[in-house]
Design a protein around this motif. Structure first.
Motif, PDB file in Angstrom:
ATOM      1  N   PHE A  73       0.842  -1.190   0.000  1.00  0.00           N
ATOM      2  CA  PHE A  73       0.000   0.000   0.000  1.00  0.00           C
ATOM      3  C   PHE A  73       0.876   1.239   0.000  1.00  0.00           C
ATOM      4  O   PHE A  73       1.938   1.262   0.633  1.00  0.00           O
ATOM      5  N   THR A  74       0.398   2.288  -0.687  1.00  0.00           N
ATOM      6  CA  THR A  74       1.037   3.587  -0.523  1.00  0.00           C
ATOM      7  C   THR A  74       0.621   4.152   0.834  1.00  0.00           C
ATOM      8  O   THR A  74      -0.326   3.660   1.468  1.00  0.00           O
ATOM      9  N   GLU A  75       1.311   5.201   1.268  1.00  0.00           N
ATOM     10  CA  GLU A  75       0.975   5.800   2.552  1.00  0.00           C
ATOM     11  C   GLU A  75      -0.464   6.312   2.562  1.00  0.00           C
ATOM     12  O   GLU A  75      -1.205   6.105   3.528  1.00  0.00           O
ATOM     13  N   GLU A  76      -0.889   6.962   1.470  1.00  0.00           N
ATOM     14  CA  GLU A  76      -2.245   7.507   1.417  1.00  0.00           C
ATOM     15  C   GLU A  76      -3.282   6.394   1.411  1.00  0.00           C
ATOM     16  O   GLU A  76      -4.341   6.515   2.038  1.00  0.00           O
ATOM     17  N   GLU A  77      -2.997   5.290   0.719  1.00  0.00           N
ATOM     18  CA  GLU A  77      -3.924   4.165   0.700  1.00  0.00           C
ATOM     19  C   GLU A  77      -4.061   3.552   2.089  1.00  0.00           C
ATOM     20  O   GLU A  77      -5.176   3.228   2.532  1.00  0.00           O
TER      21      GLU A  77
END
Length: 314
Positions: A73-77
């Motif tokens: 996951f990306t940080e925002e996700e």
């Protein structure tokens, strides 16, 4: 292939296959049976629920509670998923209450320190408010599972007429204004009904009747399959600016509202006649912020409620 990559692909393979033999995996990954046995032992230690069976038809099986392969996951996700789960915390009962708490804890614990600091700051500045209800709802997982698997459930339901036993086939469950609801096919009335989950005092699977084929029926269309047509009447209500805001905040599903430039407006829509008792109490609660024009049955019920209130307080 490196060992770490092989373990990840092996985890994905066993989750997909569910049942397999060491020989099958050894051929698939091009390694010896001994290597596969060591890899399976490591997966088991990592939490993959493996079960071995001996005999000519034996092998390995993955138990029902499977472990999903790693997902990046990306940080925002990751933050968005954290808050999707965090938004449900005002509901004291959830279908996956323990699981959602565990998932939330995992997301938080495995994030870098700076991301956890960011979440700590956001938790105190973002909220998803729902009315707090005190009732425990132990049967939500059972009702949801029955809806998914098309199973019949026997419930003990506490309605105005008292507690009655019913055989129902749930369509699904949904939350509204802090309450959980379960639309279901009721075998006693031979029709679809809406049940409040906090009024279900007991529930258990029942195999005494054959389930109906309701795969095509879901939360968005179940009302259209009712054999008893609903009678609709026109509701017209004048609303002040505050009345508009209350209707937008508290009515669900949202009826048709029309807004004037000054923020006031009106409600003009056709809704079920059966909703009159609910809207009588709701618009009385708005006081002078709402003026009901139609239907006359709604006005009459509001008058009767007000007379009852006046009589109660002398």
């Amino acid at each position: 292939m490196s060992k770490s990559k092989r373990l990840i692909e092996l985890m994905m393979a066993v989750n997909r296959m569910r049942k397999f033999t060491v020989k099958q995996l050894a051929q698939q990954f091009g390694v010896s049976s001994r290597t596969i046995l060591r890899d399976l032992q490591e997966l088991s230690e990592l939490g993959v629920p493996l079960y071995s069976e001996v005999g000519p038809h034996g092998g390995y099986q993955v138990l029902r509670e499977r472990i999903l392969p790693p997902i990046a996951f990306t940080e925002e996700e990751a933050v968005s998923l954290f808050f999707a789960s965090h938004s449900l915390r005002h509901y004291p009962s959830l279908p996956f209450e323990t699981e959602s708490s565990n998932a939330l804890r995992k997301f938080y614990n495995y994030m870098p320190g700076d991301v956890r600091d960011r979440i700590d700051q956001m938790k105190n500045r973002v909220d998803f408010v729902a009315p707090t209800r005190q009732q425990e709802l132990p049967y939500l997982p059972l009702l949801l599972d029955a809806a998914i698997r098309q199973r019949v459930v026997r419930i003990e339901y506490d309605s105005r007429g008292g507690v009655s036993s019913r055989l129902v086939q749930p369509v699904g469950i949904y939350a509204k204004n802090g309450f959980w609801y379960c639309p279901a096919y009721c075998f006693r009335t031979d029709d679809f009904r809406l049940f409040r989950c906090d009024r279900i005092v007991a529930a258990a699977p029942d195999d005494s009747v054959e389930p109906r084929d309701h795969q095509h029926i879901h939360l968005d269309n179940w009302e259209s399959y009712s054999t008893k047509p609903r009678v609709y009447v026109r509701y017209y209500v004048e609303l002040t600016k505050a009345g508009m805001q209350r209707c937008e905040a508290e009515l669900c599903p949202m009826p048709t509202l029309y807004r004037r430039e000054d923020g006031s407006g009106w409600l003009d829509t056709d809704m079920p006649e059966s909703e009159i008792p609910y809207f009588a109490k709701f618009f009385i609660g708005l006081g002078n912020e709402a003026t009901v024009v139609e239907p006359p049955e709604l006005i009459d019920q509001m008058k009767q409620l007000l007379r009852d209130i006046l009589g109660k307080y002398g």
